[in-house]
Design a protein around this motif. Sequence first.
Motif: not given
Length: 488
Positions: A286, A338, A372, A375, A379, A454, A457-458
Amino acid sequence: MDYTKITTFGALKTSGYKPKTIKEELRQNLITKIKAGETVFNGVHGYEDTVIPELERAILSKHNINFLGLRGQAKTRLARLMVNLLDEYVPVVQGSEINDDPFNPISRYALQLLQEKGDDTPISWLGRGDRFAEKLATPDVTVADLIGDVDPIKAANLKLSYADDRVIHFGMIPRANRSIFVINELPDLQARIQVALFNILQEGDIQIRGFKLRLPLDVQFIFTANPEDYTNRGSIVTPLKDRIGSQILTHYPASVEIAKAITAQEANLEAAQKEQIYVPELARELIEQISFEARNSEYVDEKSGVSARMSITAFQNLLSTAELRMLRSGAQATAVRLSDFMGIVPAITGKVELVYEGEQEGAGIVALQLIENAIKNLFSILFPKIEKLERENERYPYDDIVRWFSESEGIELSDELNDSTYEQVLDQVKPIHALIQQYQPETKPEDLHFLTEFVLWGLTLNNKLSKYRLGTGLQFQDNFQGYLRNNL
């Protein structure tokens, strides 16, 4: 034979020692290393099939070299590594200011000493580590700095007139005779200073003031420069560029794997950080993906580039963020989360040059967008793509997770949670563990909670869930609760 025990010119001649120019040294030692299958430029990653072959060809051709590339592309690193291709020691006339070769003296001092003492002329040995000189080009650099000038103090002390060449004070380039001389950021040199280098590069000699002085210097020149269309401080004058044998274009890492190797090598971490803080492999990927996103961002000036130093400093900040949390909680060890990535924002804002639209957005906002975007893209690689339009009554991989949040009040992840509480909060969302088991079954147990966060967030970045920044943490909810939060 150990030549370094020889102390006179006569003994050196009878020993069978053969003098070489510096370019011959580099060429012959490169050939030896290639035939032996040795790695010539250790610690440089991603250039094996591009830059290094071009550099090797330039050395074999005995060229002066210009490394042209954006910042953070190991240009100076390559120049410094060329020292390893020099002979371990070379003989010099003892006391010479400009490292005179006893077989080919060029200074007045060395010529006179050899004439007076002949074979008894004392010699000393210069190690390869002392045969490298480097100058950062700045607008205030003068011809006197680089080449030399008349020294009135020397003239007064020696009681000599200014017409005597013994009053000359040699600059950095003559003092780097028989050495590698690097000028970093060449376009920053004023044009008139660049012109002073013409003779040195073409004929190998120097001219100082009005003296009829010819010093055929033996120097391997290496220059570094950013592309001329980027720098607003100047450019390389065309006749100088014409005199540089090879111009080699550098580049950024072509893959995340190469970038990870560079960051792992260059990040200067404390032993305690390495021992006490676990970094999931996905976190390392990342960090590098953020740099790739920055290089493709519409808000970042592509002509400026995004240095590899951004990934290095971001990685250091990431571990420091985790370490600070660990220290405050009194724990002995921890793992990167994260949410710790919020701590790398200062490393990003200090390393990117924004275009006008980026300045309007603000450096902090752009940094968060880069995180972002990284990520979101990772993802989509690790888990099934989320379609913008979904058919009714059809089952999708994330339905169970979305349903879990719709039937609960969501979860809150405080920045100050200790590890056990952090894991307990994430373990509540059982459907995420099932998703990971299905699509990333080889996930290591120690990486599970990072990957769980993760996924959260995804899903928020793909509008399946809502995420809110609280005073000291993050809250994840379903979209309906998020809608109510924003409208009540």
